[in-house]
Design a protein around this motif. Structure first.
Motif, PDB file in Angstrom:
ATOM      1  N   LYS A 208       2.507  31.678  24.265  1.00  0.00           N
ATOM      2  CA  LYS A 208       3.835  32.350  24.135  1.00  0.00           C
ATOM      3  C   LYS A 208       3.752  33.296  22.743  1.00  0.00           C
ATOM      4  O   LYS A 208       2.857  34.795  22.996  1.00  0.00           O
ATOM      5  CB  LYS A 208       4.677  31.372  23.723  1.00  0.00           C
ATOM      6  CG  LYS A 208       4.405  29.853  24.589  1.00  0.00           C
ATOM      7  CD  LYS A 208       5.659  30.483  25.405  1.00  0.00           C
ATOM      8  CE  LYS A 208       5.597  29.255  26.357  1.00  0.00           C
ATOM      9  NZ  LYS A 208       6.068  29.836  28.287  1.00  0.00           N
TER      10      LYS A 208
ATOM     11  N   LYS B 248       7.063  24.494  18.835  1.00  0.00           N
ATOM     12  CA  LYS B 248       6.266  25.183  20.392  1.00  0.00           C
ATOM     13  C   LYS B 248       6.163  23.505  20.823  1.00  0.00           C
ATOM     14  O   LYS B 248       6.719  23.427  22.239  1.00  0.00           O
ATOM     15  CB  LYS B 248       5.272  25.803  20.956  1.00  0.00           C
ATOM     16  CG  LYS B 248       5.179  26.575  21.995  1.00  0.00           C
ATOM     17  CD  LYS B 248       4.359  27.352  21.837  1.00  0.00           C
ATOM     18  CE  LYS B 248       2.630  26.653  22.187  1.00  0.00           C
ATOM     19  NZ  LYS B 248       2.291  27.764  22.471  1.00  0.00           N
TER      20      LYS B 248
ATOM     21  N   LEU C  13       7.963  21.822  23.930  1.00  0.00           N
ATOM     22  CA  LEU C  13       7.767  22.017  24.817  1.00  0.00           C
ATOM     23  C   LEU C  13       7.576  20.559  25.927  1.00  0.00           C
ATOM     24  O   LEU C  13       6.911  20.187  27.005  1.00  0.00           O
ATOM     25  CB  LEU C  13       6.244  22.885  26.808  1.00  0.00           C
ATOM     26  CG  LEU C  13       6.997  24.326  25.664  1.00  0.00           C
ATOM     27  CD1 LEU C  13       5.277  25.061  25.888  1.00  0.00           C
ATOM     28  CD2 LEU C  13       7.632  25.112  25.894  1.00  0.00           C
TER      29      LEU C  13
ATOM     30  N   CYS D 245       9.358  19.326  29.232  1.00  0.00           N
ATOM     31  CA  CYS D 245       8.540  20.313  30.216  1.00  0.00           C
ATOM     32  C   CYS D 245       7.785  19.803  31.156  1.00  0.00           C
ATOM     33  O   CYS D 245       7.356  20.979  32.525  1.00  0.00           O
ATOM     34  CB  CYS D 245       8.137  22.059  29.808  1.00  0.00           C
ATOM     35  SG  CYS D 245       9.948  23.044  28.740  1.00  0.00           S
ATOM     36  N   ARG D 246       6.396  19.379  30.259  1.00  0.00           N
ATOM     37  CA  ARG D 246       5.590  18.795  31.363  1.00  0.00           C
ATOM     38  C   ARG D 246       5.705  18.103  32.470  1.00  0.00           C
ATOM     39  O   ARG D 246       4.278  18.167  32.930  1.00  0.00           O
ATOM     40  CB  ARG D 246       4.742  18.135  30.426  1.00  0.00           C
ATOM     41  CG  ARG D 246       4.369  18.878  28.627  1.00  0.00           C
ATOM     42  CD  ARG D 246       3.270  18.410  28.473  1.00  0.00           C
ATOM     43  NE  ARG D 246       3.546  19.283  27.190  1.00  0.00           N
ATOM     44  CZ  ARG D 246       2.898  20.936  26.896  1.00  0.00           C
ATOM     45  NH1 ARG D 246       2.573  21.045  27.635  1.00  0.00           N
ATOM     46  NH2 ARG D 246       2.935  20.799  25.065  1.00  0.00           N
TER      47      ARG D 246
ATOM     48  N   CYS E  67       8.253  19.440  34.739  1.00  0.00           N
ATOM     49  CA  CYS E  67       8.509  20.293  35.990  1.00  0.00           C
ATOM     50  C   CYS E  67       8.060  20.215  37.206  1.00  0.00           C
ATOM     51  O   CYS E  67       6.464  20.631  36.323  1.00  0.00           O
ATOM     52  CB  CYS E  67       8.705  21.003  34.874  1.00  0.00           C
ATOM     53  SG  CYS E  67       9.366  22.554  35.633  1.00  0.00           S
TER      54      CYS E  67
ATOM     55  N   PHE F  12       5.926  23.564  35.720  1.00  0.00           N
ATOM     56  CA  PHE F  12       5.031  24.026  34.243  1.00  0.00           C
ATOM     57  C   PHE F  12       3.871  25.114  34.484  1.00  0.00           C
ATOM     58  O   PHE F  12       4.136  25.359  34.010  1.00  0.00           O
ATOM     59  CB  PHE F  12       5.199  22.619  33.807  1.00  0.00           C
ATOM     60  CG  PHE F  12       4.617  22.825  32.874  1.00  0.00           C
ATOM     61  CD1 PHE F  12       5.386  22.892  31.157  1.00  0.00           C
ATOM     62  CD2 PHE F  12       3.761  22.492  31.808  1.00  0.00           C
ATOM     63  CE1 PHE F  12       4.973  23.460  30.360  1.00  0.00           C
ATOM     64  CE2 PHE F  12       3.332  22.666  30.353  1.00  0.00           C
ATOM     65  CZ  PHE F  12       3.439  23.577  29.809  1.00  0.00           C
TER      66      PHE F  12
ATOM     67  N   THR G 154       5.477  27.253  32.449  1.00  0.00           N
ATOM     68  CA  THR G 154       4.258  27.121  31.077  1.00  0.00           C
ATOM     69  C   THR G 154       5.422  27.091  29.525  1.00  0.00           C
ATOM     70  O   THR G 154       5.781  27.307  28.574  1.00  0.00           O
ATOM     71  CB  THR G 154       3.823  28.288  30.351  1.00  0.00           C
ATOM     72  OG1 THR G 154       4.104  28.971  30.336  1.00  0.00           O
ATOM     73  CG2 THR G 154       2.534  29.235  30.998  1.00  0.00           C
ATOM     74  N   GLY G 155       7.121  26.557  30.468  1.00  0.00           N
ATOM     75  CA  GLY G 155       7.962  26.378  29.140  1.00  0.00           C
ATOM     76  C   GLY G 155       9.244  27.837  29.108  1.00  0.00           C
ATOM     77  O   GLY G 155      10.070  27.805  28.236  1.00  0.00           O
TER      78      GLY G 155
ATOM     79  N   ARG H 137      14.765  28.751  24.044  1.00  0.00           N
ATOM     80  CA  ARG H 137      14.446  26.672  23.773  1.00  0.00           C
ATOM     81  C   ARG H 137      14.612  27.213  23.069  1.00  0.00           C
ATOM     82  O   ARG H 137      15.549  26.420  22.120  1.00  0.00           O
ATOM     83  CB  ARG H 137      13.205  26.606  24.626  1.00  0.00           C
ATOM     84  CG  ARG H 137      12.799  26.694  25.441  1.00  0.00           C
ATOM     85  CD  ARG H 137      11.504  25.843  25.820  1.00  0.00           C
ATOM     86  NE  ARG H 137      11.933  25.231  27.335  1.00  0.00           N
ATOM     87  CZ  ARG H 137      12.004  24.995  28.376  1.00  0.00           C
ATOM     88  NH1 ARG H 137      13.446  24.109  27.400  1.00  0.00           N
ATOM     89  NH2 ARG H 137      12.503  25.140  29.499  1.00  0.00           N
TER      90      ARG H 137
ATOM     91  N   CYS I 270      16.882  26.751  33.314  1.00  0.00           N
ATOM     92  CA  CYS I 270      15.946  25.581  33.367  1.00  0.00           C
ATOM     93  C   CYS I 270      15.630  25.822  35.069  1.00  0.00           C
ATOM     94  O   CYS I 270      14.946  25.822  35.510  1.00  0.00           O
ATOM     95  CB  CYS I 270      15.633  24.808  32.598  1.00  0.00           C
ATOM     96  SG  CYS I 270      14.797  24.421  31.082  1.00  0.00           S
TER      97      CYS I 270
END
Length: 389
Positions: free
Chosen positions: A276, A331, A335, A338-339, A341, A344, A348-349, A355, A370
């Motif tokens: 990121k 971060k 996130l 998100c894991r 998803c 993902f 990767t978010g 966010r 999203c």
């Protein structure tokens, strides 16, 4: 920034940082959607940016550094200043053992042969990092928002600048803001860029919200951007299948980044990278520094003032300690949801700014963001799967 070669990812034992130097917040254009024009109370010029480059190089030795000249409009600095910047980059390479690159993000209207003579004199610094130019599509579309203060359009000047780069065989990429004026014409945009001999373009959505969480008049929603990108993908793939050489070599982001991630390849675009914002440092003319200018000086991403830091503090900042570590912890928290998803591994978010700031203030907007990401990646994954069966 373009997708790098695989060799660029072998330097795993060195720090890799992009230092974005906003050498000025002044600009010769007055673009309707420009976040810098809105967020900067008074235009300013960075004092002696070459000294900061030299100082950073001496603090972080034997590492990989890319200095990106940004603005405002960075070509407003003098030719002498550019030469001093090049000299500082070379010193960082020769004396401190750094692998240094130099790049510039410009609106393209001020490119001249004399400026490019200086730029090409530094081919050891600039060969692998393009000049990035902003262009929004065909003339009638581009000139709607990207104008001079007197209201005149900038397309012809941008076109002439791109022509100079092409004639000199200078590596360059294009950036296209996707907003209300061009969200429904992906095919026309791609055709325009092909006609300008474009090899790389990044489409950047304009998601600007007002204080109540409503889209600004020129902004688009995430679902609209997803629709644009899926249409662009279909047209891009169709062109590549039937086309001539000049069309087959065109890379389009975020399509290229998403497809690379699907194939298990790395991508330097922060939005699709696990690192990121941690690979970037954004420095304003007054020395105030942030993880990214997308935060528009929000304290969440502020990492200090580089002009006031001692050498040890500056080294820690560049190496990723201190405020970067705090951001890494935040971060991880952001996130967490998100894991599970289904996309993902590719997404990767997405963008941390969306966010951390927009999502916190307007949760419904983040929910749509999203959903749009999931739709885009799922549809691209399906389309690619069908073509490989």
């Amino acid at each position: 920034m373009v997708i790098s070669s695989q060799d660029d990812y072998k330097l795993t034992n060195t720090v890799r940082r992009t230092i974005v130097l906003k050498v000025t917040t002044s600009c010769n254009l007055s673009c309707s959607y420009c976040y810098e024009r809105v967020s900067s109370s008074s235009p300013s010029m960075m004092p002696e940016p070459w000294k900061l480059i030299e100082r950073i190089g001496s603090c972080v030795q034997e590492s990989r550094l890319l200095f990106l000249l940004h603005g405002g409009e960075p070509l407003l600095i003098s030719d002498e200043s550019l030469m001093l910047i090049i000299e500082a980059c070379n010193k960082s390479s020769v004396e401190f053992g750094n692998r240094v690159g130099l790049s510039v993000q410009t609106n393209g209207t001020l490119l001249t042969n004399s400026w490019l003579d200086i730029w090409q004199s530094a081919s050891n610094l600039t060969s692998y990092h393009p000049i990035s130019i902003s262009i929004d599509g065909p003339k009638n579309i581009h000139d709607m928002y990207r104008r001079h203060a007197d209201g005149s359009g900038s397309f012809e000047l941008v076109k002439n600048g791109i022509k100079l780069l092409h004639e000199r065989q200078i590596n360059y990429g294009l950036l296209t803001v996707i907003a209300r004026h061009n969200v429904n014409i992906p095919e026309k945009i791609i055709d325009t860029l092909n006609n300008l001999n474009c090899k790389f373009v990044r489409f950047l959505p304009c998601y600007d919200l007002d204080e109540s969480g409503q889209l600004e008049e020129f902004a688009i929603s995430p679902s609209e951007f997803t629709s644009f990108m899926l249409k662009a993908f279909k047209y891009w793939a169709r062109c590549a299948g039937t086309a001539k050489d000049k069309q087959t070599g065109m890379f389009i982001d975020p399509l290229t980044s998403i497809i690379s991630k699907m194939q298990g390849l790395p991508t330097p675009w922060c939005e699709y990278s696990k690192d990121k914002c941690e690979g970037f440092l954004m420095v304003y003319p007054d020395g105030e520094s942030f993880l990214c200018d997308a935060y528009i000086r929000d304290n969440y991403a502020r990492v200090g003032n580089v002009f006031n830091l001692e050498e040890k503090q500056l080294r820690g900042l560049i190496l990723g300690k201190g405020r970067y570590q705090t951001f890494a912890e935040e971060k991880k928290r952001l996130l967490e949801d998100c894991r599970e998803c289904p996309v993902f591994d590719v997404c990767t978010g997405a963008c941390m700014m969306h966010r951390a700031i927009i999502g916190k203030r307007f949760p419904k907007w983040l929910e749509e963001y999203c959903k749009a990401k999931i739709t885009l990646i799922t549809e691209l994954r399906r389309a690619i799967s069908e073509t490989t069966e």
